[in-house]
Design an enzyme around this catalytic site. Structure first.
Site, PDB file in Angstrom:
ATOM      1  N   LYS A  20     -14.200  -3.269  -5.456  1.00  0.00           N
ATOM      2  CA  LYS A  20     -14.445  -1.825  -5.481  1.00  0.00           C
ATOM      3  C   LYS A  20     -13.250  -1.082  -6.059  1.00  0.00           C
ATOM      4  O   LYS A  20     -13.387   0.037  -6.514  1.00  0.00           O
ATOM      5  CB  LYS A  20     -14.763  -1.299  -4.081  1.00  0.00           C
ATOM      6  CG  LYS A  20     -13.653  -1.521  -3.067  1.00  0.00           C
ATOM      7  CD  LYS A  20     -13.987  -0.885  -1.732  1.00  0.00           C
ATOM      8  CE  LYS A  20     -12.917  -1.171  -0.700  1.00  0.00           C
ATOM      9  NZ  LYS A  20     -13.012  -2.504  -0.065  1.00  0.00           N
ATOM     10  N   LYS A  43       0.820  -1.218   0.000  1.00  0.00           N
ATOM     11  CA  LYS A  43       0.000   0.000   0.000  1.00  0.00           C
ATOM     12  C   LYS A  43       0.850   1.263   0.000  1.00  0.00           C
ATOM     13  O   LYS A  43       0.509   2.241  -0.648  1.00  0.00           O
ATOM     14  CB  LYS A  43      -0.952   0.015   1.207  1.00  0.00           C
ATOM     15  CG  LYS A  43      -2.124  -0.939   1.077  1.00  0.00           C
ATOM     16  CD  LYS A  43      -3.173  -0.643   2.140  1.00  0.00           C
ATOM     17  CE  LYS A  43      -4.347  -1.606   2.037  1.00  0.00           C
ATOM     18  NZ  LYS A  43      -5.300  -1.431   3.146  1.00  0.00           N
ATOM     19  N   LYS A  70     -11.363 -10.762  -9.801  1.00  0.00           N
ATOM     20  CA  LYS A  70     -12.391 -10.743  -8.762  1.00  0.00           C
ATOM     21  C   LYS A  70     -13.150  -9.417  -8.814  1.00  0.00           C
ATOM     22  O   LYS A  70     -12.552  -8.362  -9.027  1.00  0.00           O
ATOM     23  CB  LYS A  70     -11.628 -10.939  -7.455  1.00  0.00           C
ATOM     24  CG  LYS A  70     -12.298 -10.638  -6.168  1.00  0.00           C
ATOM     25  CD  LYS A  70     -11.325 -10.921  -5.023  1.00  0.00           C
ATOM     26  CE  LYS A  70     -11.000  -9.648  -4.248  1.00  0.00           C
ATOM     27  NZ  LYS A  70     -11.887  -9.356  -3.129  1.00  0.00           N
TER      28      LYS A  70
HETATM   29  P1  ADP Z   1     -12.915  -5.384  -2.234  1.00  0.00           P
HETATM   30  O1  ADP Z   1     -12.162  -6.540  -2.834  1.00  0.00           O
HETATM   31  O2  ADP Z   1     -13.970  -4.850  -3.110  1.00  0.00           O
HETATM   32  O3  ADP Z   1     -11.978  -4.313  -1.719  1.00  0.00           O
HETATM   33  P2  ADP Z   1     -13.125  -6.162   0.480  1.00  0.00           P
HETATM   34  O4  ADP Z   1     -11.698  -6.569   0.425  1.00  0.00           O
HETATM   35  O5  ADP Z   1     -13.485  -4.933   1.245  1.00  0.00           O
HETATM   36  O6  ADP Z   1     -13.671  -6.004  -1.006  1.00  0.00           O
HETATM   37  O7  ADP Z   1     -13.967  -7.416   0.956  1.00  0.00           O
HETATM   38  C1  ADP Z   1     -14.933  -7.414   1.967  1.00  0.00           C
HETATM   39  C2  ADP Z   1     -15.476  -8.826   2.075  1.00  0.00           C
HETATM   40  O8  ADP Z   1     -16.144  -9.217   0.859  1.00  0.00           O
HETATM   41  C3  ADP Z   1     -14.413  -9.886   2.301  1.00  0.00           C
HETATM   42  O9  ADP Z   1     -14.916 -10.813   3.255  1.00  0.00           O
HETATM   43  C4  ADP Z   1     -14.239 -10.574   0.967  1.00  0.00           C
HETATM   44  O10 ADP Z   1     -13.893 -11.912   1.094  1.00  0.00           O
HETATM   45  C5  ADP Z   1     -15.600 -10.425   0.328  1.00  0.00           C
HETATM   46  N1  ADP Z   1     -15.440 -10.257  -1.123  1.00  0.00           N
HETATM   47  C6  ADP Z   1     -14.905  -9.164  -1.729  1.00  0.00           C
HETATM   48  N2  ADP Z   1     -14.914  -9.313  -3.058  1.00  0.00           N
HETATM   49  C7  ADP Z   1     -15.461 -10.538  -3.310  1.00  0.00           C
HETATM   50  C8  ADP Z   1     -15.743 -11.264  -4.517  1.00  0.00           C
HETATM   51  N3  ADP Z   1     -15.468 -10.753  -5.703  1.00  0.00           N
HETATM   52  N4  ADP Z   1     -16.325 -12.493  -4.408  1.00  0.00           N
HETATM   53  C9  ADP Z   1     -16.605 -13.015  -3.186  1.00  0.00           C
HETATM   54  N5  ADP Z   1     -16.371 -12.377  -2.025  1.00  0.00           N
HETATM   55  C10 ADP Z   1     -15.794 -11.148  -2.062  1.00  0.00           C
HETATM   56 NA    NA Z   2      -9.822  -5.258  -0.842  1.00  0.00          NA
END
Ligand code: ADP
Ligand code: NA
Length: 330
Positions: A200, A114, A197
């Protein structure tokens, strides 16, 4: 019978949850509420480790909490609270800072990644000590089991090290938490880039399904999802990532197996599959979006729910903090 404790934190770092968050995480927590003594924490103190807009952060903190409630987290059964409203998190983090080696903190790879993105010089010390605040979140509640994904594994290891070190230096104080592999759940991919995946942080929102988006806009995104040219509906993550993603979304949201969904649509066109996916997705997201809007329309009531939960969490956290202060001589 006392239920095992579940602690889960989520950053208020987006204006809307996406479908991956809902299917991969939130939906699981909703079903775990009866089985576990669940604490769900909107970790706003973690969110300020990178530059934030104050008004936006405040709005996102409320919106994140509102979406959890709207989706089915029940404030009467679970403790859904905002991290900064429970001062014990920062108080314990400070004490843990003093038992963390500078060298071991420097080995955290997430900070390296980061801070490299932001530029070493401008990255904050808060971003550097982020894992220590996370350790405080977990240890305050004597959490025994922590569901962790791959990206948090190193931070959980540090949490365990700090708990063990504190216990051996000052006497048994913390439960040393175990990492548990989260329950298997479908991984959701970006609609435009179905080998990545859904996230956001995607460069474009064209392939991102946001829970709070207008259902028509969501349906449109799904109808435009990238597929392939062989025209065949079958599940093959390698050769047919786009179609496979649509199949697994539909299976997850209709509670059926991927095989059953393939059987229903095999022989048909991609358009019919997309239409069905658009329906199952919007049938899930539209009510959550509507209920979220209602909750956000009465911020005083929402704030009251969060303040009540913060009081419950504080009372529990203080028990640990008092013992910690006593042990170290404060
Ligand atoms: P992002 O990847 O959008 O930054 P986060 O890391 O904040 O999302 O993830 C928050 C929660 O959502 C975690 O428990 C993560 O495992 C789940 N999650 C995030 N993206 C996915 C995805 N594409 N498919 C399944 N679960 C996800
Ligand atoms: Na993330």
């Amino acid at each position: 019978m006392t239920r095992p404790l579940l602690f889960s934190g989520m950053q208020p770092s987006s204006d809307s949850l996406h479908l991956g968050n809902y299917i991969g995480a939130l939906r699981q927590w909703i079903t775990m509420q009866d089985e576990f003594d669940a604490l769900f924490c909107v970790v706003d103190l973690h969110a300020i480790t990178v530059p934030q807009d104050p008004a936006e952060l405040r709005a996102r903190t409320r919106a994140t909490a509102a979406q959890y409630i709207a989706a089915g987290i029940d404030p009467a059964r679970s403790t859904l609270f905002v991290q900064s409203q429970v001062p014990a998190h920062t108080e314990l983090a400070w004490v843990l800072n003093t038992v963390t080696g500078f060298g071991e903190a420097s080995r955290m790879t997430q900070f390296k990644d980061k801070s490299a993105r932001q530029g070493q010089e401008s990255a904050s010390v808060g971003l550097f000590t982020y894992p220590i605040l996370m350790a405080a979140d977990i240890l305050l509640y004597q959490t025994a089991q922590v569901p962790v994904g791959e990206d948090q594994r190193q931070h959980l290891e540090l949490t365990r090290t700090l708990a063990e070190r504190f216990n051996s230096r000052f006497g048994e104080t913390f439960t040393v938490p175990e990492g548990v592999i989260p329950r298997a759940s479908a991984k959701i991919y970006d609609l435009q880039n179905p080998t990545a995946k859904m996230s956001k942080s995607a460069e474009s929102e064209a392939g991102l399904i946001k829970v709070l988006d207008d259902p028509k806009a969501t349906a449109k995104k799904i109808m435009r999802a990238v597929t392939d040219t062989d025209g065949e509906i079958r599940f093959d993550r390698e050769a047919k990532p786009g179609v496979s993603n649509l199949l697994s979304i539909h299976a997850a949201l209709t509670g059926r197996s991927v095989d059953a969904v393939v059987e229903e649509f095999a022989g048909g066109g991609y358009g019919d599959l997309k239409k069905a996916v658009a329906e199952s997705v919007t049938a899930t997201t539209a009510p959550i979006a509507a209920r979220t809007a209602e909750l956000l329309g009465d911020p005083a009531e929402l704030d009251r729910i969060l303040a009540d939960a913060a009081e419950v969490a504080s009372e529990r956290a203080e028990r640990t903090l008092e013992r910690v202060y006593d042990r170290v001589g404060l």
